[in-house]
Structures are given as C-alpha cells and as structure tokens.
Scaffold this motif. Structure first.
Motif, PDB file in Angstrom:
ATOM      1  N   PHE A 162       1.530  -1.514  -6.977  1.00  9.19           N
ATOM      2  CA  PHE A 162       0.672  -0.526  -6.315  1.00  9.19           C
ATOM      3  C   PHE A 162      -0.319   0.064  -7.304  1.00  9.19           C
ATOM      4  O   PHE A 162       0.002   0.364  -8.457  1.00  9.19           O
ATOM      5  CB  PHE A 162       1.524   0.589  -5.704  1.00  9.19           C
ATOM      6  N   PHE A 163      -1.575   0.261  -6.818  1.00 14.59           N
ATOM      7  CA  PHE A 163      -2.622   0.859  -7.633  1.00 14.59           C
ATOM      8  C   PHE A 163      -3.496   1.718  -6.733  1.00 14.59           C
ATOM      9  O   PHE A 163      -3.405   1.676  -5.504  1.00 14.59           O
ATOM     10  CB  PHE A 163      -3.462  -0.219  -8.329  1.00 14.59           C
ATOM     11  N   PHE A 164      -4.368   2.472  -7.352  1.00 17.02           N
ATOM     12  CA  PHE A 164      -5.302   3.312  -6.595  1.00 17.02           C
ATOM     13  C   PHE A 164      -6.729   2.858  -6.869  1.00 17.02           C
ATOM     14  O   PHE A 164      -7.110   2.580  -8.007  1.00 17.02           O
ATOM     15  CB  PHE A 164      -5.154   4.781  -6.994  1.00 17.02           C
ATOM     16  N   ASP A 165      -7.527   2.792  -5.802  1.00 17.87           N
ATOM     17  CA  ASP A 165      -8.951   2.513  -5.936  1.00 17.87           C
ATOM     18  C   ASP A 165      -9.690   3.318  -4.876  1.00 17.87           C
ATOM     19  O   ASP A 165      -9.134   3.642  -3.821  1.00 17.87           O
ATOM     20  CB  ASP A 165      -9.233   1.018  -5.773  1.00 17.87           C
ATOM     21  N   VAL A 166     -10.957   3.606  -5.154  1.00 19.24           N
ATOM     22  CA  VAL A 166     -11.740   4.435  -4.242  1.00 19.24           C
ATOM     23  C   VAL A 166     -12.278   3.632  -3.060  1.00 19.24           C
ATOM     24  O   VAL A 166     -12.869   4.211  -2.141  1.00 19.24           O
ATOM     25  CB  VAL A 166     -12.917   5.112  -4.988  1.00 19.24           C
ATOM     26  N   HIS A 167     -12.101   2.303  -3.064  1.00 21.76           N
ATOM     27  CA  HIS A 167     -12.594   1.466  -1.977  1.00 21.76           C
ATOM     28  C   HIS A 167     -11.430   0.961  -1.124  1.00 21.76           C
ATOM     29  O   HIS A 167     -10.310   0.796  -1.622  1.00 21.76           O
ATOM     30  CB  HIS A 167     -13.351   0.253  -2.530  1.00 21.76           C
ATOM     31  N   PRO A 168     -11.686   0.688   0.166  1.00 20.28           N
ATOM     32  CA  PRO A 168     -10.656   0.044   0.995  1.00 20.28           C
ATOM     33  C   PRO A 168     -10.230  -1.295   0.401  1.00 20.28           C
ATOM     34  O   PRO A 168     -10.924  -1.872  -0.447  1.00 20.28           O
ATOM     35  CB  PRO A 168     -11.371  -0.131   2.349  1.00 20.28           C
ATOM     36  N   PRO A 169      -9.102  -1.847   0.842  1.00 18.51           N
ATOM     37  CA  PRO A 169      -8.453  -2.932   0.085  1.00 18.51           C
ATOM     38  C   PRO A 169      -8.903  -4.356   0.378  1.00 18.51           C
ATOM     39  O   PRO A 169      -8.522  -5.263  -0.372  1.00 18.51           O
ATOM     40  CB  PRO A 169      -6.987  -2.761   0.462  1.00 18.51           C
ATOM     41  N   LEU A 170      -9.673  -4.632   1.432  1.00 25.18           N
ATOM     42  CA  LEU A 170      -9.881  -6.015   1.847  1.00 25.18           C
ATOM     43  C   LEU A 170     -10.486  -6.881   0.743  1.00 25.18           C
ATOM     44  O   LEU A 170     -10.020  -8.011   0.509  1.00 25.18           O
ATOM     45  CB  LEU A 170     -10.781  -6.067   3.089  1.00 25.18           C
ATOM     46  N   GLY A 171     -11.526  -6.385   0.071  1.00 23.94           N
ATOM     47  CA  GLY A 171     -12.175  -7.194  -0.962  1.00 23.94           C
ATOM     48  C   GLY A 171     -11.225  -7.587  -2.074  1.00 23.94           C
ATOM     49  O   GLY A 171     -11.177  -8.757  -2.492  1.00 23.94           O
ATOM     50  N   LYS A 172     -10.432  -6.638  -2.559  1.00 24.04           N
ATOM     51  CA  LYS A 172      -9.478  -6.944  -3.633  1.00 24.04           C
ATOM     52  C   LYS A 172      -8.363  -7.864  -3.155  1.00 24.04           C
ATOM     53  O   LYS A 172      -7.896  -8.725  -3.904  1.00 24.04           O
ATOM     54  CB  LYS A 172      -8.873  -5.649  -4.180  1.00 24.04           C
ATOM     55  N   MET A 173      -7.951  -7.694  -1.896  1.00 21.28           N
ATOM     56  CA  MET A 173      -6.930  -8.588  -1.346  1.00 21.28           C
ATOM     57  C   MET A 173      -7.437 -10.037  -1.320  1.00 21.28           C
ATOM     58  O   MET A 173      -6.703 -10.971  -1.677  1.00 21.28           O
ATOM     59  CB  MET A 173      -6.560  -8.148   0.070  1.00 21.28           C
ATOM     60  N   LEU A 174      -8.693 -10.231  -0.899  1.00 20.76           N
ATOM     61  CA  LEU A 174      -9.257 -11.577  -0.835  1.00 20.76           C
ATOM     62  C   LEU A 174      -9.426 -12.169  -2.222  1.00 20.76           C
ATOM     63  O   LEU A 174      -9.212 -13.373  -2.430  1.00 20.76           O
ATOM     64  CB  LEU A 174     -10.593 -11.543  -0.101  1.00 20.76           C
TER      65      LEU A 174
END
Length: 801
Positions: A162-174
C-alpha cells in the motif's frame, strides 16, 4: 415501392431508376392513414434537415470537382458528346430519353467519400506515430524524471504494497500490470532520477506508455475527419501530433500523461461518433458509442482528476444535445425521457460504476502495509496486512503510565510528533518543535503521566477518564507537551505548541485536560474509538493540527497549534492509536475494520488534500500557465551537463507557435462568421457548410482547449509544463480544422489550399528533423556552445538544452 418515373404515368421500381443517388423527402416515408390525412413518425427537425441538405450538397460538389479533370482529359469524347461520356441510355426507360450516371463503387452512393474512413491514410498515420514513439524506447537505460514515482508505484502493485498518491489509481495499476506481463519483478527501487536499470526489465512499462501515446495522432485524425469531413484537415491535425517532440517525449517514459491523454482523446472520439448516430437512436451503434464514451470518461478520471475537464466537455455537449431533442416537436416527451435516461445510464451511472470498480481492485490488490499507511485513519490501517493494527490486540482503555501514539482525526492530519530540533529564532519561543507527522515513527511515542508526576509504578493501573488533568511526555526527548502565549508559526491567531522541560520536570503550561467528545465526566478513554480533545489548562485553548505545512526548518511536517476556537472539529479531535501498557489486558481490534464506502470516501479526501498541499519548495521552478502556449520553457527529463545523456521536454516550436496563431485566427474567423450569420448574410454551397463546421466542430475543440487550460490559472498547487499537453491536443485539432476554412472552394483557392497544406507538412517534418534530439537524446556541448549539434536552435533564452 413503386414511383412514377415518366410523364406517361408509368410506374417503375426504385431499384430500376437511373442514377446512383435517390433523394426522397422523409415525410413521404413511414406515414399511415389517419382520418383524411396522413400521420408521420420519427421525422427529423427542420434545422437538422437543413444541415443534412447542406452537407449533401457540399459532398456532391466535392465529388463532381474531383472528377472534373478526369472527364476533361478523355480524348475520345467530343464536346457535344460529353453527356454520353458521363451517361448511358437506360434500357429500363421509355425510348431511351432518360440518361443516368454510372455507379462509381460507392462514391456517390453515400453523402461523401469522406464519411468513409480513408484506411490507407489512417494506417500511414498509425505507422508514423508508432515509429516516432518506439524509436530508442530503451534509451536512456536509467530513471528519468517522474519515472522515479510512477515506476515505483508500479512496483508497489506488483508487490501488493500500500502507498499514497494524489492521483486516482488506474494509471499506476496499468503500469504495474504492463511491467508484470513483460517480466518485471517489482524489485527495482526507483530511488532517484539517474539510477541505472541494469538487469531489470523496464522496457515493458515504457512500451505500454508509448503504445497508448501512439494512439493520439490516429484519434486526432478520426476526430477532425468526423468534425470537418475533410481528409486534408484531419491529416494536418494528426501530423501536428506525430512530429511534436513534446508529445513524443511524454509518450516514451513511465508516466501517467500518455495514459491520461489516451482516455481523453478516446472520450472525445467516442462523443463525436455518438453525435453522428443521431438519426439512428437506440440502434446498436448508437448504444455502442454512448457506452464507450462512458468507459473512456471513467478511464480519464481514473488516471488523474484532470479527467474532470473532459467529463465537463462531454456534459456540455450532452446538455446541448438534449436541449435540441426537447425542441423537436416530432419527438414525444416519452421518447425524450428515454433519451435522457439512456444518457444518464451511459454517461453517469456506468462511469461511476467503473470508477468505483477501479478503487475496489486497487484496495484488493494493495492489501499489505506500506509507506502510505500514515496518511489514513487508524481504522483504515487496520485492514492492511503487516500494519501494527491489523488483527492486533492492545489494552482497550487508556491508563496512566501507558505509552501511546496520538493521531489527529483530520484526514492526513498526522501523528503528534516531536524531535530534538528547536523552533528557529523569531518563530515564537526558541523551544523544541512539536509537529504532526504523516508517517509512523519512534518520535510519535508519548508517555501519559499524572499532573504531579507522582506515578506509582508498582500499584495497579489507574484509567484516564473524562475531565482528568494529564501531562504528555515525549518518549525520546523526555520533554513535556507545552503551550504558552506565543503565536503559532503559520496560523497567527493560534498559540504555539512546543516541547518543554527535561526528564518530566516542567511548569503549569504542561497541563492538559482530557475531554471525550460525546462523553460525560468519569467516562474512560477507549483506544481507537474515543474522539479525544486536549484542552490547555493555562490558556483555555485546544490542541489542533492546522493542516498547514511547515517550511524546511520544520522538515515540511504539519503545523501543530493550540487553537482558541474550542468548537469541535476534526482538526482538534484526536484518537489513541498505539497503546502499550503491560499491566492491562489486551483486546482484538478486528471489529474496527471500515466498510468499502468508508474507505473510498476517506481515500478521496486524502487525495484532494494531498493535491492542494503540493506547493513549490524553496528554489523549485514553478511553471506559469501563460508560459505554456508560447513554449516559453521546457523541462529536463534527463541530464544537465555536456557529459550526460540529456532529454529535454519541449514542444516543437514550429508546431506550437502555429497552434497559437491558429487559435487567434479561429477566434477571428468565428467572430466574422457569427456576425455574418446574425446580419443575415446569404451563404450558399460550400461557404455555408464551412461556416457550420467552423461554428460547431471548431467551437467544440475551442471549448475543449479552454476547459483543459484556463482552470490552471486558479489552482493553488505547484504547476509543471507537462500539465498543458491535454489542452495542446485540442489546439492541434483546432489548427487542422482552421486550415480547412482559410481558403474556400474556387478552382484557384482549391489548388492554393492543397499547396499550402503540402508546405505545412514539409515544415512539420523539417522542424522535427531539427529538434528531434530533444526527444531522442543529446550528448556533447550545450546549445549555447557553437560546437553543439543544437547550436542556433536555442531560439529563446529560457530554453535549457
């Protein structure tokens, strides 16, 4: 169906009529007797019919002009036999008096050949786009710019951390999925730019981003083709993106930008394709493009919150579409309701469902404790494997002698924290700093003591209750939590909070009264579940996490103050998270796990506050929105000096300045066209069609540019040059559309337009040849050195290559 063909009254089949196109007024079809008249259903409105008629006339003129030269050079045809060259007797008509134009493989059988996608041109655009994006995709073989963030986050997904980012997750998931499928094991640390990848398989993540970036020029081609019905205009728009060095650079690295722009362009393409299905409501293709628009919208928002801008664009287009339908008196209110519900389902409910599903997958995959835990509440952390709260047990009630951590209930409020560093001179009292820290740390531990320091270490534990007076001693430095009548560092109306005393000694300013929110006197303090406030006895203020970030002297941690405003808010409410007291029995904390909706809501609050907290750091370059359209300053992706492999994000200046000029020209042309229409100037044929395309198609692209650009002027967060690229996509498509209207369709201007378009393409290619090292890498002297390969190309002093 039989129609009267000749004056003799003879009827013939529609299929046997001469010619390739039959124009039948719609009102003659689909009627049924009703009394003495006929009742018709599904007729289009007058305005829509006029648009179709104008479009049909212009397409016919294009067809005829395309074949004029071919007919003129048929040597076997005499002037007085020209009609025979274009028509033949019809054996199906009486005495051969009627002539017909032979069919030409689908040209005149549809309104325009441009309505059919020119496959060979589209394939050429795709091939050029792929070649420019995948060339030297593995260079440089080290971390570049924000790859250190998004590559690392891809690794977190592979490792389920688990991590925190200021953007929603879809891009990092892909990105993580692309790395996993291409053999990357998630072990590269991505510590800083310049770190060598060595044996790690990084190319798959870069190739995935490049593949999505390669779709942008074909998308632009199809959008402009749909809006303008002009292949040259579409080709110009696609060429602007193919040969732009900035778009190429953004597409070649492990970044969110190519993924975001893919979904934005996909949303616009699906929207304009859906608009073409107006005459086929509720057909398969109508539903297909509607639902695909919703899918792309969810993808846009799932990558970055900037996706809200394209959602707004589609929303405005949909509102106008529904307004048009409401004004169509041939459409019943029941049918209008069906249209409305279909759009609500396809453009609101479906995107929301998919967006929520993205987060559900995100939370399922990232189920292990990681560096982002401290940004979230204690209940949120209890669901993460490896977190000290996961399936944990600890004493249920707070007691004197307990060692605890105190977490602020404001989202991303942080843990009460102190360290050996002092407040600098001139910032309140020169005493030890007390802050709120977003990560778990040994310096978050505090010891609960009685006000007179008379702790009995041998007797039974005594519980802390509502209304009790306590001291909080910092475990590491042994200084007491303290406040006094000095103003806080940032929130000037609040009082400063410090660490004071040594080894438990202090003064009356170290005393705090415990208040359990919603409790009554004598109630014990429950670990994790009680909302607690700490009221300072001497000043009557309340311990508060302001949410403001301290400067570098405060290690950019969150300011802690004593607020004179005693109203209950999350900023002044705390809970006891970690609790160590060997004298008390432990209980399980598994009952504290939150529901999915609670987790979803909390994650969004944390992301929004994280975004708003992205402020420029000291000496950090903060790009201004007015810099972007003029290509004022680029961004270093890799390397600084002449010995390093340098990549510099900068748009092709010829293309960007042409886009800027086209924006100005478009606004001028739109103003002139609007004035002419308002004054009732008569426009016929191609001029009328051009005016319609200019105002509707070009207007939509201008609105897209404005929505993706102007909001940055009111954003308080730090901004970078790459934030402009979604808007740049719209300005490039607008340039292609504007090019269509600069010259109209006289025989001379037609050739001039073709010549001008050819010169533009050559200019794009040559400027790309000059500036391509910005994308594909440079070595050797910098541009200001006469010996540099880029000497003479530093046209603005602000460019740093």
């Amino acid at each position: 169906m039989k129609l009267c063909e000749t004056d003799s009254g003879k009827y013939t089949s529609v299929l046997q009529l001469p010619g390739s196109v039959l124009i039948v007024p719609q009102a003659t079809l689909g009627g049924k007797p009703k009394g003495k008249g006929m009742q018709y259903h599904g007729n289009i409105g007058k305005d829509e019919g006029l648009k179709l008629y104008d479009s049909f006339v212009s397409h016919c003129q294009n067809e005829l002009s395309a074949y004029t030269s071919a007919v003129r050079h048929r040597k076997t045809c005499k002037t007085n036999e020209g009609a025979e060259c274009l028509s033949q007797p019809s054996s199906e008509t009486s005495n051969g008096a009627n002539k017909r134009i032979p069919k030409r493989a689908g040209h005149l059988s549809s309104p325009s050949r441009d309505d059919h996608v020119p496959v060979y041109t589209l394939v050429l655009v795709l091939v050029l786009s792929v070649c420019t994006r995948f060339y030297k995709i593995t260079e440089p073989p080290h971390v570049c710019w924000d790859e250190t963030h998004f590559g690392k986050m891809g690794s977190y997904y592979i490792n389920r951390t688990f991590f925190f980012d200021v953007h929603p997750p879809l891009g990092k998931m892909l990105i993580g999925l692309a790395g996993y499928l291409t053999g990357y094991d998630g072990t590269f640390p991505f510590i800083k730019p310049g770190d060598k990848y060595e044996h790690h398989n990084y190319w798959g993540m870069r190739a995935f981003c490049a593949a999505l970036g390669s779709c942008l020029p074909p998308f632009a081609f199809l959008i402009v083709l749909e809006l303008s019905h002009s292949k040259p205009a579409a080709l110009i728009a696609a060429s602007l993106l193919i040969f732009d060095t900035g778009c190429i650079t953004l597409s070649q690295y492990i970044l969110l930008d190519p993924i975001l722009m893919f979904f934005i362009m996909g949303s616009v393409l699906c929207m304009v394709r859906f608009n073409t299905q107006r005459l086929r409501p509720f057909s398969f293709s109508w539903w297909f493009w509607l639902l695909l628009t919703g899918v792309c919208l969810s993808g846009s928002l799932g990558v970055k919150f900037v996706g809200l801008f394209v959602i707004l664009l589609v929303g405005i287009n949909t509102a106008f579409d529904l307004w048009r339908l409401l004004g169509d008196l041939s459409l019943s209110l029941l049918d209008f309701g069906k249209h409305l519900l279909a759009r609500v389902f396809g453009l609101i409910m479906l995107p929301l469902f998919l967006y929520t599903t993205i987060f559900a997958v995100h939370f399922i995959v990232l189920n292990r404790s990681g560096p982002g835990d401290g940004f979230f509440s204690s209940a949120f952390q209890s669901r993460l494997i490896g977190n000290n709260l996961h399936n944990a047990s600890m004493p249920e009630y707070l007691a004197y002698g307990s060692v605890i951590t105190v977490k602020n209930l404001r989202i991303a409020g942080g843990y009460l924290h102190s360290h050996w560093h002092l407040y600098p001179e001139g910032v309140g009292a020169h005493q030890q700093q007390v802050t709120a820290y977003l990560h778990k740390d040994y310096n978050n531990l505090w010891l609960v003591k009685r006000p007179d320091n008379s702790d009995d270490l041998t007797g039974p534990p005594e519980l802390v209750r509502q209304g009790d007076i306590i001291r909080l001693e910092h475990k590491e430095t042994t200084r007491n939590l303290h406040s006094h009548f000095h103003e806080a560092p940032l929130t000037k109306k609040h009082l400063q909070v410090t660490g004071y005393g040594i080894n438990g000694s202090g003064d009356v300013n170290d005393l705090w009264q415990v208040e359990v929110c919603g409790g009554k006197k004598g109630d014990p303090v429950k670990v994790l579940r009680s909302k607690v406030r700490f009221l300072h006895r001497s000043t009557s203020c309340v311990l508060c996490s302001s949410g403001k970030t301290l400067p570098k002297w405060g290690w950019e941690q969150v300011e802690v103050t004593c607020s004179p405003y005693v109203k209950e808010t999350p900023n002044t409410q705390w809970n006891i998270e970690d609790h160590i007291n060997p004298k008390l029995p432990n209980i399980s904390l598994s009952v504290l796990k939150p529901t999915f909706l609670e987790v979803l809501w909390e994650s969004h609050i944390v992301m929004i506050r994280g975004n708003s907290g992205l402020k420029p750091k000291d000496n950090e370059m903060n790009s201004k929105p007015w810099h972007w359209p003029i290509n004022y300053q680029g961004l270093r992706f890799s390397g600084v000096n002449e010995t390093e492999y340098r990549v510099y994000l900068l748009g092709n200046p010829v293309i960007w300045w042409l886009n800027l000029l086209s924006l100005a020209l478009f606004v001028l042309m739109l103003t002139v066209a609007s004035l002419a229409k308002q004054r009732g100037v008569k426009m016929e044929g191609m001029r009328k069609v051009h005016c319609h395309t200019l105002m509707e198609g070009g207007g939509m692209l201008l609105l897209g540019w404005l929505l993706h650009y102007l909001p940055f002027y009111i954003m308080g967060r730090i901004l970078y040059y790459h934030h402009y690229f979604p808007a740049m996509l719209f300005s490039s498509m607008l340039t292609g559309t504007t090019n269509l209207h600069l010259l109209f369709s006289s025989s001379i201007s037609h050739h001039l337009m073709r010549g001008g378009q050819f010169i533009l393409l050559l200019g794009f290619i040559y400027s790309f040849y000059l500036f391509h090292p910005l994308s594909y890498g440079m070595r050797g002297p910098l541009a200001q050195d006469p010996a540099s390969s880029m000497a003479g190309l530093r046209w603005m002093e602000s460019w740093e290559f």
